[in-house]
Motif scaffolding. Structure first.
Motif, PDB file in Angstrom:
ATOM      1  N   ILE A   1      43.986  50.738  24.706  1.00 59.91           N
ATOM      2  CA  ILE A   1      43.364  50.203  25.911  1.00 59.91           C
ATOM      3  C   ILE A   1      42.305  49.214  25.460  1.00 59.91           C
ATOM      4  N   SER A   2      42.272  48.046  26.091  1.00 58.74           N
ATOM      5  CA  SER A   2      41.280  47.043  25.721  1.00 58.74           C
ATOM      6  C   SER A   2      40.801  46.325  26.969  1.00 58.74           C
ATOM      7  N   ILE A   3      39.761  45.525  26.796  1.00 57.25           N
ATOM      8  CA  ILE A   3      39.249  44.734  27.914  1.00 57.25           C
ATOM      9  C   ILE A   3      39.363  43.253  27.569  1.00 57.25           C
ATOM     10  N   GLU A   4      39.808  42.486  28.545  1.00 60.81           N
ATOM     11  CA  GLU A   4      39.885  41.045  28.418  1.00 60.81           C
ATOM     12  C   GLU A   4      38.524  40.426  28.763  1.00 60.81           C
ATOM     13  N   PRO A   5      38.349  39.120  28.596  1.00 58.19           N
ATOM     14  CA  PRO A   5      37.019  38.509  28.702  1.00 58.19           C
ATOM     15  C   PRO A   5      36.296  38.736  30.020  1.00 58.19           C
ATOM     16  N   GLY A   6      37.047  38.803  31.132  1.00 58.42           N
ATOM     17  CA  GLY A   6      36.423  39.008  32.431  1.00 58.42           C
ATOM     18  C   GLY A   6      36.459  40.447  32.900  1.00 58.42           C
ATOM     19  N   GLY A   7      36.763  41.362  31.986  1.00 56.95           N
ATOM     20  CA  GLY A   7      36.824  42.771  32.336  1.00 56.95           C
ATOM     21  C   GLY A   7      38.207  43.253  32.732  1.00 56.95           C
ATOM     22  N   GLN A   8      39.222  42.371  32.659  1.00 59.67           N
ATOM     23  CA  GLN A   8      40.573  42.831  32.940  1.00 59.67           C
ATOM     24  C   GLN A   8      40.882  44.027  32.028  1.00 59.67           C
TER      25      GLN A   8
ATOM     26  N   MET B   1      46.021  36.216  39.340  1.00 60.95           N
ATOM     27  CA  MET B   1      44.778  35.453  39.393  1.00 60.95           C
ATOM     28  C   MET B   1      43.814  36.169  40.328  1.00 60.95           C
ATOM     29  N   THR B   2      42.528  36.145  40.006  1.00 59.76           N
ATOM     30  CA  THR B   2      41.557  36.701  40.948  1.00 59.76           C
ATOM     31  C   THR B   2      41.657  35.917  42.256  1.00 59.76           C
ATOM     32  N   PRO B   3      41.964  36.592  43.352  1.00 61.64           N
ATOM     33  CA  PRO B   3      42.248  35.848  44.586  1.00 61.64           C
ATOM     34  C   PRO B   3      41.014  35.318  45.315  1.00 61.64           C
ATOM     35  N   THR B   4      39.863  35.962  45.129  1.00 58.57           N
ATOM     36  CA  THR B   4      38.688  35.580  45.904  1.00 58.57           C
ATOM     37  C   THR B   4      37.479  35.240  45.046  1.00 58.57           C
ATOM     38  N   TRP B   5      37.422  35.692  43.805  1.00 57.30           N
ATOM     39  CA  TRP B   5      36.222  35.502  42.987  1.00 57.30           C
ATOM     40  C   TRP B   5      36.197  34.104  42.362  1.00 57.30           C
ATOM     41  N   ARG B   6      35.044  33.497  42.381  1.00 60.29           N
ATOM     42  CA  ARG B   6      34.827  32.272  41.628  1.00 60.29           C
ATOM     43  C   ARG B   6      34.604  32.623  40.152  1.00 60.29           C
ATOM     44  N   ARG B   7      34.755  31.628  39.295  1.00 65.24           N
ATOM     45  CA  ARG B   7      34.555  31.890  37.866  1.00 65.24           C
ATOM     46  C   ARG B   7      33.163  32.449  37.601  1.00 65.24           C
ATOM     47  N   GLU B   8      32.143  31.896  38.279  1.00 64.67           N
ATOM     48  CA  GLU B   8      30.777  32.352  38.041  1.00 64.67           C
ATOM     49  C   GLU B   8      30.511  33.750  38.592  1.00 64.67           C
ATOM     50  N   ASP B   9      31.419  34.267  39.429  1.00 67.94           N
ATOM     51  CA  ASP B   9      31.264  35.622  39.948  1.00 67.94           C
ATOM     52  C   ASP B   9      31.695  36.682  38.940  1.00 67.94           C
ATOM     53  N   VAL B  10      32.504  36.281  37.975  1.00 67.44           N
ATOM     54  CA  VAL B  10      33.143  37.256  37.084  1.00 67.44           C
ATOM     55  C   VAL B  10      32.223  37.553  35.900  1.00 67.44           C
ATOM     56  N   PRO B  11      31.933  38.816  35.650  1.00 68.67           N
ATOM     57  CA  PRO B  11      31.067  39.170  34.515  1.00 68.67           C
ATOM     58  C   PRO B  11      31.764  38.918  33.184  1.00 68.67           C
ATOM     59  N   GLN B  12      30.973  38.711  32.152  1.00 64.25           N
ATOM     60  CA  GLN B  12      31.508  38.471  30.820  1.00 64.25           C
ATOM     61  C   GLN B  12      31.388  39.738  29.983  1.00 64.25           C
ATOM     62  N   MET B  13      32.469  40.070  29.283  1.00 63.32           N
ATOM     63  CA  MET B  13      32.481  41.279  28.475  1.00 63.32           C
ATOM     64  C   MET B  13      31.838  41.022  27.103  1.00 63.32           C
ATOM     65  N   PRO B  14      31.134  42.022  26.562  1.00 58.33           N
ATOM     66  CA  PRO B  14      30.415  41.846  25.284  1.00 58.33           C
ATOM     67  C   PRO B  14      31.322  42.027  24.078  1.00 58.33           C
ATOM     68  N   LYS B  15      32.126  41.022  23.818  1.00 53.18           N
ATOM     69  CA  LYS B  15      33.085  41.084  22.728  1.00 53.18           C
ATOM     70  C   LYS B  15      32.930  39.815  21.903  1.00 53.18           C
ATOM     71  N   SER B  16      32.676  39.951  20.614  1.00 53.84           N
ATOM     72  CA  SER B  16      32.260  38.821  19.790  1.00 53.84           C
ATOM     73  C   SER B  16      33.266  37.678  19.795  1.00 53.84           C
ATOM     74  N   ARG B  17      34.561  37.993  19.685  1.00 52.18           N
ATOM     75  CA  ARG B  17      35.554  36.921  19.633  1.00 52.18           C
ATOM     76  C   ARG B  17      35.574  36.129  20.937  1.00 52.18           C
TER      77      ARG B  17
END
Length: 457
Positions: free
Chosen positions: A92-99, A140-156
């Motif tokens: 199990i992993s998380i993608e950059p926006g928390g997917q 695709m996120t249907p309603t969220w803007r890019r700036e609405d999406v949190p960033q995950m703390p992953k170095s890469r």
């Protein structure tokens, strides 16, 4: 996404790199199926994206899954970023926006894949429901803007965020606002790999059309059936695309290596530290370009494997082949996507017929499909017909391939049963996005937020 490797075996020459791919060769009776799917976490109360931190965020879900499953914890700078099943092989992993992604274990049958998927979604619900969290299957996120999406703390991901805007318009959207279903499949030899890569690359736009599921973004209709696929057309030309060289005479492991060597790297990992080396190709790395820039600057097999994981062509080659063209979607399509490709690629006779279907397509035709399918999906014109016509031919081949495999469930059903969502869609001439738009213009009364109710897991 798999855990970044730290294999310290030194690379002596380019032949070593081809050898890493050749290690994937295995007899057909040992072919396995690895299915991955991503999903968007959202607060049930207000349909907003969940952050990483907090009592009802990504961190809490991962910790809850850790307690439930007992899988090994994966951390980055002290933050939990995933879990690994050391016994079964899943992760199990998380993608950059928390997917939230399940990288499924390598399994023998599609029935096992479906059981794994259903078990995972039930486990996620068990952990997430008390936290007031739901999960959405969509490309695709249907309603969220890019700036609405949190960033995950992953170095890469921090390195990618800095680099992506330099090489394309949509890199940050891909990272934070898209999700996919993909399948990883085996090959028996270089010749088998070549045929599977070519069939996969040619038919990837067809799969994109069949699974197109992202007609909404930023809270409105975006004019595409798969906006996710459109994003991939302007992301980073160095590391994406349909790989026209794969259709040239002489294509093989070495050809893929030569291409990968000249793609700019993202990072080099030493211990737990990620060094930003964007702009340097792997070939330059091998020629000493990072001396004095990173510790232990001689490239290793671990560096090479990490680099391969940062290449994003429509079909990606490692020690297996990854089919990467489908939008995320509801649970039935999580099983349908691997079923489609297993049926086409895991029977030699059907694979030959699939190759006959696409072998005379020109580079220009393949590129036109890749460019036009995101907007018109199954209705895309091709020669004297449409993509729907090709999709029906490909589905018929896939059904026959699964029939020949004759892998039966406990209820004595073969694997064709998992193609039902595709059959239903093609019979109606509609991709998932067409259904979404129909609902939007019908009983949703123009309210895109209804997708969180109707399409949540």
């Amino acid at each position: 996404m798999a855990r970044d490797t730290v294999d310290s075996t030194p690379i002596e020459n380019i032949a070593d790199l081809s050898a890493t791919l050749e290690e994937g060769n295995k007899p057909a009776e040992k072919f396995l199926i690895g299915t991955e799917h991503e999903k968007f976490g959202f607060h049930l109360s207000d349909l907003s994206p969940i952050p990483y931190e907090g009592s009802n965020g990504v961190e809490a879900v991962l910790t809850g899954m850790e307690n439930l499953l007992g899988w090994d914890r994966i951390e980055d700078n002290g933050n939990i970023i995933g879990l690994a099943d050391s016994v079964g092989g899943g992760a199990i992993s998380i993608e950059p926006g928390g997917q939230f992604e399940l990288s499924g274990a390598p399994l023998q049958t599609l029935h096992e894949t479906c059981r794994e998927t259903n078990a995972h979604l039930a486990q996620v619900r068990k952990v997430a429901d008390p936290l007031g969290i739901g999960f959405l299957g969509s490309g695709m996120t249907p309603t969220w803007r890019r700036e609405d999406v949190p960033q995950m703390p992953k170095s890469r991901y921090d390195i990618m965020r800095r680099y992506m805007p330099k090489v394309g318009s949509y890199g940050l959207d891909m990272m934070h606002r898209t999700s996919t279903i993909q399948v990883n499949l085996d090959f028996s030899s270089e010749a088998d790999m070549v045929k599977k890569m070519r069939v996969g690359l040619a038919l990837q736009p067809i799969a994109t059309a069949i699974f197109a599921n992202s007609p909404f973004s930023d809270g409105k209709v975006n004019g595409f059936k798969s906006f996710r696929a459109h994003i991939w057309n302007d992301l980073d030309a160095d590391r994406t695309g349909n790989l026209p060289f794969a259709f040239e005479d002489g294509f093989g492991f070495e050809s893929y290596v030569e291409w990968a060597l000249d793609v700019p790297m993202y990072f080099v990992k030493r211990g737990d530290t990620y060094f930003d080396v964007t702009g340097t190709t792997f070939r330059q790395f091998m020629n000493g370009a990072l001396q004095g820039t990173v510790p232990d600057a001689l490239p290793t097999i671990g560096d090479w494997n990490n680099h391969l994981s940062t290449l994003f062509p429509d079909v990606r080659l490692k020690t297996f082949i990854e089919m990467r063209g489908a939008d995320g979607g509801p649970w039935r399509r999580i099983c349908a996507l691997p079923a489609f490709w297993v049926g086409l690629l895991y029977d030699d006779g059907i694979l030959d017929q699939a190759w006959q279907l696409v072998r005379d397509w020109t580079t220009e035709e393949r590129m036109a499909l890749r460019n036009e399918v995101p907007m018109s999906a199954l209705q895309t014109s091709f020669r004297q017909g449409t993509v729907l016509d090709i999709a029906k031919e490909a589905l018929a081949l896939s059904k026959e391939g699964l029939r020949r495999r004759n892998r039966l469930s406990d209820g004595d059903l073969d694997e064709q049963v998992h193609l039902a969502p595709i059959e239903e869609g093609l019979a109606a001439g509609m991709c998932p996005a067409d259904v979404l738009l129909q609902r939007y213009n019908g009983n949703w009364n123009g309210d895109i937020a209804q997708i969180f109710k109707d399409y949540a897991y």
